[in-house]
Write a protein that holds these residues in place. Structure first.
Motif, PDB file in Angstrom:
ATOM      1  N   TRP A 145       0.815  -1.205   0.000  1.00  0.00           N
ATOM      2  CA  TRP A 145       0.000   0.000   0.000  1.00  0.00           C
ATOM      3  C   TRP A 145       0.856   1.266   0.000  1.00  0.00           C
ATOM      4  O   TRP A 145       0.404   2.319  -0.453  1.00  0.00           O
TER       5      TRP A 145
ATOM      6  N   LEU B 137      -0.157   4.456  -2.332  1.00  0.00           N
ATOM      7  CA  LEU B 137      -0.719   5.645  -1.694  1.00  0.00           C
ATOM      8  C   LEU B 137       0.186   6.860  -1.875  1.00  0.00           C
ATOM      9  O   LEU B 137      -0.312   7.986  -2.064  1.00  0.00           O
TER      10      LEU B 137
ATOM     11  N   THR C  49      -0.040   7.985  -5.658  1.00  0.00           N
ATOM     12  CA  THR C  49      -1.364   8.542  -5.943  1.00  0.00           C
ATOM     13  C   THR C  49      -1.598   9.863  -5.226  1.00  0.00           C
ATOM     14  O   THR C  49      -2.103  10.828  -5.823  1.00  0.00           O
ATOM     15  N   GLY C  50      -1.226   9.911  -3.938  1.00  0.00           N
ATOM     16  CA  GLY C  50      -1.510  11.108  -3.153  1.00  0.00           C
ATOM     17  C   GLY C  50      -0.459  12.178  -3.271  1.00  0.00           C
ATOM     18  O   GLY C  50      -0.744  13.328  -3.639  1.00  0.00           O
TER      19      GLY C  50
ATOM     20  N   SER D 134      -4.907  14.491  -0.795  1.00  0.00           N
ATOM     21  CA  SER D 134      -3.536  14.089  -1.084  1.00  0.00           C
ATOM     22  C   SER D 134      -2.734  13.906   0.199  1.00  0.00           C
ATOM     23  O   SER D 134      -1.976  12.932   0.345  1.00  0.00           O
TER      24      SER D 134
ATOM     25  N   LEU E 221      -3.890  10.641   2.051  1.00  0.00           N
ATOM     26  CA  LEU E 221      -3.336   9.445   1.407  1.00  0.00           C
ATOM     27  C   LEU E 221      -1.851   9.294   1.715  1.00  0.00           C
ATOM     28  O   LEU E 221      -1.359   8.171   1.919  1.00  0.00           O
ATOM     29  N   SER E 222      -1.126  10.404   1.758  1.00  0.00           N
ATOM     30  CA  SER E 222       0.298  10.340   2.069  1.00  0.00           C
ATOM     31  C   SER E 222       0.534   9.863   3.504  1.00  0.00           C
ATOM     32  O   SER E 222       1.439   9.049   3.759  1.00  0.00           O
TER      33      SER E 222
END
Length: 332
Positions: A131, A135, A138-139, A175, A178-179
């Protein structure tokens, strides 16, 4: 002593001079020495800035000003419109490239961890670690880049800025969340498997990027969205906010490509099972390297959009727009 004929000539002279002045200097299309806005732009939807900003020479006495009106009001839009249209087309081409590269980054990182790394889980195993790259890419990279260039989209120009500020803040908040989840996934995995934390350069750069991102979002929310923040503070914060935003993007790209390379070195080693080493460039290595190249390309396109002065949002907006925001709005 003048006679009746001389007196008649004297009385007729001023009237004839006034008639000649009116008939010789008045233009059929533009009245006065300069063309008016209503004569130059009869449609209310057209701007009068071109006619007002043109420094045409003053017509001489007795000359009609029709030529000045035509040269100012007709040639000016023909010279400006092609350049403006070309700049808009170039932006949307660059913006579509940005969207495509971001989507390709997300697809590649998901494909890598689902096909070659075994999938995803949240149980402290190696599947939980998968993950982390998904993540973070994406973030911290893709959504962050999309939010950074939101103000550059010409579709948002001429509109009230507050809804776009709220959307910008929302994208950046997603963002950031997610980070943080990506960091939690790797820390939890390390702690469950007795692996040391924060020992590599990749981890230092990643932690610095997320920490600066959190500070950036908090200060931006307090400075640009809260109604109690003074205008002077916003003017001081804006250049710092823009510079720090670009710096965080650079740190994010550096953290991602160093993490991808580090992961490939760890997992692609020659062993008894016959796995190909990284030096042989197997399919997983090709995909990982391609993902890193896509992330670099995405970051460069984002920085190109942010650094182009022609694509910055104009400070002005239509004067006829009436809108009372819930939060105090600044228009710079």
């Amino acid at each position: 002593m003048e006679g009746p004929a001389e007196l008649a000539d004297i009385t007729r002279a001023p009237a004839a001079k006034n008639q000649m002045h009116q008939s010789g200097t008045q233009s059929p299309s533009c009245t006065g020495s300069y063309p008016s806005a209503s004569d130059c732009f009869p449609l209310g939807s057209l701007s009068t800035a071109a006619c007002g900003s043109e420094t045409a020479p003053m017509p001489q006495k007795g000359e009609a000003s029709t030529q000045g009106c035509v040269s100012v009001c007709q040639t000016q839009p023909q010279l400006a419109d092609p350049f403006k249209m070309r700049s808009t087309v170039n932006f949307y081409l660059c913006y579509l490239l940005c969207l495509a590269l971001g989507l390709a980054c997300v697809v590649c990182v998901c494909l890598w961890n689902s096909r070659w790394r075994g999938g995803f889980a949240w149980d402290g195993s190696a599947l939980q670690f998968n993950w982390h790259p998904v993540l973070m890419v994406t973030g911290l990279v893709v959504l962050y880049g999309y939010g950074a260039v939101l103000y550059r989209v010409p579709l948002t120009w001429g509109q009230n800025k507050l809804p776009w500020k709220l959307l910008h803040a929302a994208l950046m908040l997603i963002s950031l969340i997610l980070s943080i989840l990506g960091l939690y996934a790797v820390f939890n995995f390390h702690n469950a498997n007795k692996i040391a934390n924060l020992y590599s350069l990749h981890s230092w750069i990643g932690i610095a990027a997320v920490a600066l991102f959190a500070v950036q979002w908090a200060v931006g929310f307090a400075g640009f969205l809260l109604p109690c923040s003074p205008v002077l503070l916003r003017k001081l914060l804006k250049p710092v906010h823009v510079w720090l935003g670009g710096s965080i993007l650079l740190l994010s790209v550096a953290a991602c490509i160093s993490g991808i390379n580090e992961k490939l070195f760890f997992v692609l080693k020659a062993n008894l099972s016959g796995a190909e080493p990284y030096s042989n460039l197997p399919a997983e290595a090709v995909l990982g390297n391609s993902l890193g190249a896509l992330i670099v390309a995405f970051g460069l396109v984002i920085l190109n959009i942010l650094s182009n002065i022609k694509w910055q949002r104009p400070d002005s907006r239509p004067q006829d727009m009436v809108y009372t925001p819930l939060l105090q709005e600044e228009n710079d």
